[in-house]
Every structure is written in structure tokens, then in C-alpha cells.
Design a protein around this motif. Sequence first.
Motif, PDB file in Angstrom:
ATOM      1  N   UNK A  28       0.907  -1.173  -0.057  1.00 44.78           N
ATOM      2  CA  UNK A  28      -0.045  -0.053  -0.126  1.00 44.78           C
ATOM      3  C   UNK A  28       0.838   1.386   0.049  1.00 44.78           C
ATOM      4  N   UNK A  29       0.974   1.857  -1.269  1.00 46.03           N
ATOM      5  CA  UNK A  29       1.721   3.287  -1.155  1.00 46.03           C
ATOM      6  C   UNK A  29       0.822   4.146  -0.235  1.00 46.03           C
ATOM      7  N   UNK A  30       1.605   5.022   0.448  1.00 49.63           N
ATOM      8  CA  UNK A  30       1.136   5.753   1.230  1.00 49.63           C
ATOM      9  C   UNK A  30       1.178   7.274   0.856  1.00 49.63           C
ATOM     10  N   UNK A  31       2.534   7.582   0.576  1.00 50.68           N
ATOM     11  CA  UNK A  31       2.647   9.085   0.429  1.00 50.68           C
ATOM     12  C   UNK A  31       4.191   8.737  -0.276  1.00 50.68           C
ATOM     13  N   UNK A  32       4.869  10.325  -0.618  1.00 48.46           N
ATOM     14  CA  UNK A  32       6.236   9.959  -1.264  1.00 48.46           C
ATOM     15  C   UNK A  32       6.848  11.326  -0.820  1.00 48.46           C
ATOM     16  N   UNK A  33       8.313  10.946  -0.896  1.00 46.06           N
ATOM     17  CA  UNK A  33       9.150  12.020  -0.524  1.00 46.06           C
ATOM     18  C   UNK A  33       9.053  12.405   0.933  1.00 46.06           C
ATOM     19  N   UNK A  34       9.092  11.696   1.754  1.00 46.59           N
ATOM     20  CA  UNK A  34       8.857  11.797   3.341  1.00 46.59           C
ATOM     21  C   UNK A  34      10.150  12.233   3.720  1.00 46.59           C
ATOM     22  N   UNK A  35      10.342  13.162   4.742  1.00 47.63           N
ATOM     23  CA  UNK A  35      11.679  13.149   5.506  1.00 47.63           C
ATOM     24  C   UNK A  35      11.690  12.592   6.563  1.00 47.63           C
ATOM     25  N   UNK A  36      12.740  12.770   7.523  1.00 51.39           N
ATOM     26  CA  UNK A  36      13.039  11.890   8.616  1.00 51.39           C
ATOM     27  C   UNK A  36      12.061  12.308   9.828  1.00 51.39           C
ATOM     28  N   UNK A  37      11.541  13.586   9.640  1.00 51.91           N
ATOM     29  CA  UNK A  37      10.550  13.811  10.656  1.00 51.91           C
ATOM     30  C   UNK A  37       8.858  13.629  10.056  1.00 51.91           C
ATOM     31  N   UNK A  38       8.710  13.768   8.879  1.00 48.54           N
ATOM     32  CA  UNK A  38       7.380  13.660   8.261  1.00 48.54           C
ATOM     33  C   UNK A  38       7.097  12.076   8.437  1.00 48.54           C
ATOM     34  N   UNK A  39       8.040  11.277   8.197  1.00 46.78           N
ATOM     35  CA  UNK A  39       7.964  10.001   7.803  1.00 46.78           C
ATOM     36  C   UNK A  39       7.155   9.194   8.796  1.00 46.78           C
ATOM     37  N   UNK A  40       7.669   9.041  10.217  1.00 48.33           N
ATOM     38  CA  UNK A  40       7.198   8.730  10.999  1.00 48.33           C
ATOM     39  C   UNK A  40       5.588   8.833  11.659  1.00 48.33           C
ATOM     40  N   UNK A  41       5.290  10.170  11.493  1.00 46.73           N
ATOM     41  CA  UNK A  41       4.064  10.594  11.660  1.00 46.73           C
ATOM     42  C   UNK A  41       2.830   9.980  10.594  1.00 46.73           C
ATOM     43  N   UNK A  42       3.491   9.937   9.358  1.00 45.95           N
ATOM     44  CA  UNK A  42       2.598   9.779   8.416  1.00 45.95           C
ATOM     45  C   UNK A  42       2.312   7.986   8.232  1.00 45.95           C
ATOM     46  N   UNK A  43       3.478   7.431   8.470  1.00 43.94           N
ATOM     47  CA  UNK A  43       3.185   5.896   8.579  1.00 43.94           C
ATOM     48  C   UNK A  43       2.429   5.337   9.897  1.00 43.94           C
ATOM     49  N   UNK A  44       2.365   6.325  10.894  1.00 47.03           N
ATOM     50  CA  UNK A  44       1.414   5.921  11.842  1.00 47.03           C
ATOM     51  C   UNK A  44      -0.091   5.861  11.470  1.00 47.03           C
ATOM     52  N   UNK A  45      -0.436   6.519  10.362  1.00 47.71           N
ATOM     53  CA  UNK A  45      -1.729   6.715   9.887  1.00 47.71           C
ATOM     54  C   UNK A  45      -2.291   5.457   9.623  1.00 47.71           C
ATOM     55  N   UNK A  46      -1.797   4.619   8.681  1.00 47.91           N
ATOM     56  CA  UNK A  46      -2.433   3.285   8.123  1.00 47.91           C
ATOM     57  C   UNK A  46      -2.674   2.208   9.211  1.00 47.91           C
ATOM     58  N   UNK A  47      -1.662   2.387  10.230  1.00 50.36           N
ATOM     59  CA  UNK A  47      -1.503   1.310  11.112  1.00 50.36           C
ATOM     60  C   UNK A  47      -2.832   1.645  12.209  1.00 50.36           C
ATOM     61  N   UNK A  48      -2.982   2.871  12.449  1.00 44.45           N
ATOM     62  CA  UNK A  48      -4.418   3.218  13.067  1.00 44.45           C
ATOM     63  C   UNK A  48      -5.468   2.472  12.330  1.00 44.45           C
ATOM     64  N   UNK A  49      -5.845   2.983  11.122  1.00 44.26           N
ATOM     65  CA  UNK A  49      -6.759   2.448  10.401  1.00 44.26           C
ATOM     66  C   UNK A  49      -6.934   1.054  10.389  1.00 44.26           C
ATOM     67  N   UNK A  50      -5.826   0.162  10.220  1.00 41.44           N
ATOM     68  CA  UNK A  50      -5.857  -0.993   9.876  1.00 41.44           C
ATOM     69  C   UNK A  50      -6.365  -1.807  11.352  1.00 41.44           C
ATOM     70  N   UNK A  51      -5.895  -1.259  12.458  1.00 42.96           N
ATOM     71  CA  UNK A  51      -6.138  -1.463  13.832  1.00 42.96           C
ATOM     72  C   UNK A  51      -7.635  -1.550  13.968  1.00 42.96           C
ATOM     73  N   UNK A  52      -8.341  -0.308  13.587  1.00 39.49           N
ATOM     74  CA  UNK A  52      -9.689   0.207  13.679  1.00 39.49           C
ATOM     75  C   UNK A  52     -10.294  -1.014  12.921  1.00 39.49           C
ATOM     76  N   UNK A  53     -10.203  -1.261  11.795  1.00 41.35           N
ATOM     77  CA  UNK A  53     -10.981  -1.907  10.999  1.00 41.35           C
ATOM     78  C   UNK A  53     -10.961  -3.498  11.307  1.00 41.35           C
ATOM     79  N   UNK A  54      -9.620  -3.843  11.813  1.00 42.35           N
ATOM     80  CA  UNK A  54      -9.713  -5.190  12.256  1.00 42.35           C
ATOM     81  C   UNK A  54     -10.495  -5.317  13.476  1.00 42.35           C
ATOM     82  N   UNK A  55     -10.385  -4.410  14.267  1.00 44.55           N
ATOM     83  CA  UNK A  55     -11.622  -4.514  15.594  1.00 44.55           C
ATOM     84  C   UNK A  55     -12.974  -4.521  15.267  1.00 44.55           C
ATOM     85  N   UNK A  56     -13.253  -3.870  14.196  1.00 40.31           N
ATOM     86  CA  UNK A  56     -14.754  -4.030  13.801  1.00 40.31           C
ATOM     87  C   UNK A  56     -15.129  -5.252  13.164  1.00 40.31           C
ATOM     88  N   UNK A  57     -14.127  -5.985  12.631  1.00 39.20           N
ATOM     89  CA  UNK A  57     -14.421  -7.401  12.373  1.00 39.20           C
ATOM     90  C   UNK A  57     -14.334  -8.423  13.259  1.00 39.20           C
TER      91      UNK A  57
END
Length: 612
Positions: free
Chosen positions: A565-594
Motif C-alpha cells: 500500500x503506497x502511502x505517500x512520497x518524498x517523506x523526510x526523517x520527521x514527517x515519515x514516522x508521523x505519516x506512517x502511523x496513520x495506516x496502522x491506526x486505520x488497520x487496527x480500527x477496521x480489524x477491531x470492527x471485524x
Amino acid sequence: MCGIVGGITKNNITPLLVDGLKRLEYRGYDSAGLVVLTSKNILQRVRAAGKVVNLENSISPEVNGMIGIAHTRWATHGKPTIKNAHPHICNNNVGVVHNGIIENFLALKTQQQAQGYHFTSDTDTEVIAHGIHQALKNCDTLLQAVQQAVTLFQGAYGIGAISPKNPGHIIATRSGSPLVIGLSDKGNFIASDQMALLDITKKFIFLEEGDIADITLDSVTIFDKNGKQVEREIKISKLKSGQVSKGEYTHYMQKEIFEQPQAIRDTLESRISKNKVLTSAFGHNAKTIFQNTEHIQIIACGTSYNAGLVAKYWLEDIAKIPTHIEVASEYRYRNPIILDNTLFITISQSGETADTLEALKAVKKRNKNIHSLTICNSAESSLTRESELTFLTHAGPEIGVASTKAFTTQLVSLALLSVAIGRCHNQVSEQQEAVIVDGFNQLPNLIAKALEQEDQIIKLAKTFKDKFNALFLGRGAMHAIAMEGALKLKEISYIHAEAYPAGELKHGPIALIDKDTPVIAIAPNDELLDKLKSNLQEVKSRGSQMIVFEDETSNVMPMDGMDIIPITHNLGRITAPIIFTIPLQLLSYHIALIKGTDVDQPRNLAKSVTVE
């Protein structure tokens, strides 16, 4: 954790108590109860195991009075049963609700049993009710009885007490557990959290350590820990009642995930200007403190600890300051070496995390040559009062127990801190700072783009229906993000999940990998990407289902059984950890629903851990 609501009004207090408890459900609890003092000067109590709605359905018309206290309990001493639910009553003469833990309750219980008191619960709280009752025998007022009784209690407490012997009064006191007083033309109130009272008032008094308050319909009198009458500032809350509703969303967690672009805008507001991070945002003397900082120690728990792990990478990489991080519950019970010129950083969403708060207090006693900074989401919290410097995240109310926007705003705050300290130590040039600030400004839109991947993530979540274990992989700062992803999955779906640095696979964890254990990997386009790709090959050769969240430029090679799953592009050392948090949150949320779990109030968990 537990929630307290109480008040004295001109009308029946019962509906207000129930409504207040509902507003505190997010804190985590397993039983609920209330007691009112009726017009006949009798204590009428109702308690129920489970949700507040069970309590509400158990309330009969005679539970009617103008003064009352209520509680949601999170079990510490004694199982989550009706007999252990608060309020506790002694001889129909004292009613008590309590947050915290009385550490010497066994000694007090033995003493009180010798005095003839009968115990009906397994809780530590019951010694409070008996202790106040015993003191009341020799006191003219409930206030005097509470002042006398609290000298016996060791540990943490926030207490609300009422008595037929002194009708028209609620006595409230706190030590190590937060308690606020709400002021209104409808009456006066107490609560463990101002959110319980937002529909009633915006005017609050935040009790300080050791305060005891005597509250009537039209007055509030406060005494400090030495018994001296004091005035405490009345503060106007900026929170709005609508902020704590789900709105169009199914769950608070879902709402809070999607609020992150705005929460980050709010956290950045007034903290950056003209391509610079404003050091003054951390406090009026922050610049001097940062210039003299030679070491950094971070203390936190849970999700906040994971944020601190990311910050260690940033602070050492950007500011070039040696940084250590430790779980607060361990740090406070050992004898750490605390070097002079250390900046002691505490991180807490609520600012009331007991272990973090006590660790800070202990450090301040041991070494006077340190400075303290807290990063939290509550302006009136204990940590903000205890810390020399304060940086408030502007996440807004976070109701879901599994932290989402509080985590990402903590990361933003810690990134701002890294730049500010780096500049104070001449480690960050103007050009570097301008690039980083530009990245900060892009964050809200980058997060919004990451949220657009929700439909793909929903499809992936369906494959977890029959899964019971999962592994998360990351390298560098992404290991901390993998830890946060694993924590989210554990918290709300009850799937056993662990996170490992991808390079550690061959040192043991690879033995766990099989077709029934999905592996989730984070693949930013950084200097460790090629090594991560090799790790992914190792995993795939063992037959695991794989999910890879990648930067669009990472170009992870597709393989059978691997979803990329491509999330975004050209992330820096600061923005990358923040942005990659988002899909992990969504994944956990939707697994919990299931999985059909209680997303906002997962079992055994509390939002604010205000006891050990």
C-alpha cells in the motif's frame, strides 16, 4: 481511570449524575453507582456491574435528592462486582466515592475491624468510609471529619463524601488523583474530569495537592494541606460539549483518526513563524534552559513512551544531544544516575499518568540541577503544574482509549522540540530549519492523503478475521512506529501483536513466522530501505501473509501473498514516522470492527492511568 461526579443543586441531582458518568465512560470502567441524600435525609444508593446504562435502568423514583455523588469504577482491589462498586456507605451515615489506591488499607482494615466495623466489599475504598465515620463521632462537621481521616491514608486519592449528619455539604479532597470543582448558577459540582460537567458549566476550580473543599449550594470553601483557608483561581474551560460527541462517526476512535489533520494544524499554530520554530513556545526561559542542556531523559508510558522512542532518534540526530528514554513505572523505582544539566521530559496525554508524575517528583527531589519539560494535552493537569516548562499539544479531547491524535500531536511537539534545541546548540542551520518547517506545514495535507487509503485497508482488515497473532517490522525510528501499531492492534482487537526491528528477525522472532501469522512492515524510502527489503525476502520465504506500507518511491518488489500500500512520497526523517502511523491506526480500527470488539472502551483498559 475511575470517574467521579457529584453535586448539590436546587433540583433532583440524579439525572445530572447519570449524564456526568456517561461523559466519563471513555476513561475505562467496569461498574458504576451513585448515592443521593433524599429530602428525608436518607442515603439512597444504586450500583450496577457493567455499563452506566445498567445503572440507569436500575434507578427507581425514590432515588431523588438535591445532593449526591456518583462513580465509575475500574477494578483494582476486588473483582468488578456490585458489592465492590462505589459509592461505599458506612452505617447509613457516610457515603464515599474514591479514585486512587489506599496503600495501607490492610492495616487500616484490621484496625477498623477491631473497632467493630463490618466490611461488605473487597475494596480499599471502604476504609475511607469507615475512617470518616469514626472521625465524625468526635467532629461537629463532615469537613472536620474528612480533615482528620485523611491523615490516616497513604497512597493516592480523590474523594467525594456526603453525610446525613451534615446535609447540604459535599466534601472533596485530592492527593495524587485529580479533582475539579464546577461552579454554576444551578449549583456546585465535583468531578474527576471537567468533561463530565461541560453541559452544566465552563467555570472550574482545579484542586491542588492536599486541598480539601467544603461545597454547598452557593459556596465553595477550600483549605490547603495545612488546614489554612485558601483561594484557588477560577478558570474558564475552552472545551465545548460538542467536542466530546461522535458526530457523524461510528466511534470516537474513528472520529479522532480523521481529526488528525486539524489537530496537527492546531498544534503547529503559533509555534512556527517565518520558517522558524519559536523556542518561546516552550516557555519564557526555554532558550536559556535549552542552551545549557547537555543530556535529555524522557519518561513516559504506553503510547507516549513510543512517541518518546521516536524523539530519541530526532534529538540525537538533529540536536546532537545524548538522549535516554525509559518507562516511567520502572524508572521511578530504581536509582538512576541523574547528571547535571539534564532536561527531564515527561510525556502524557492526560498529564495525570501516576507513574510519570511520581517519577518527575522523585527526580526533582534528588537533583536540583535539572530542568523539566512536560508535553501533554491538558492545560490544568498535575504534570503541567509540576513541570518547569510546558508544551501543550492541541489535540482537543481524545475520548477513545486507544490514543490516535494525541500520539501524532506528541510527535509533532517532540519534532518542534528537537529543532528548537538543535538551533540553540548551533546544530541546525537556517536552511535546514526552513526545510523542516516546510515539512511541518505539509503534514496536515499528507495525513489527509494517507487517510484516503482507508478503502484498501478495509479489504486487508478482512483477512484478519481468524488471526490471533501478528508481527510488525520497522527499522530506525520506524521500529517505534511499528511498536505503536502493534500496541493499537492489541488494545482494540485483542490480537496478540509484537513489534521488532526488522534486523532482529534472525535473532529469534523469525521462528514465529508461518502462514497464520501476518507480518506488517513499514518501508519508507530512507538509508535503511535496502536492508529492509532483504528482511522482507526472509519473511516471505517462510510463507507469511505480508502487508507493506511504503513510500511511493520505495519500490518494494511485489510477491505472492504480499499486499503493498503506497502511502505517500518524498517523506523526510520527521514527517515519515508521523505519516506512517496513520495506516496502522486505520488497520487496527477496521480489524477491531471485524472482530466485534468494543473499540472505544476495550476490556481491562482505562484512558487515564491515575494509579500504579
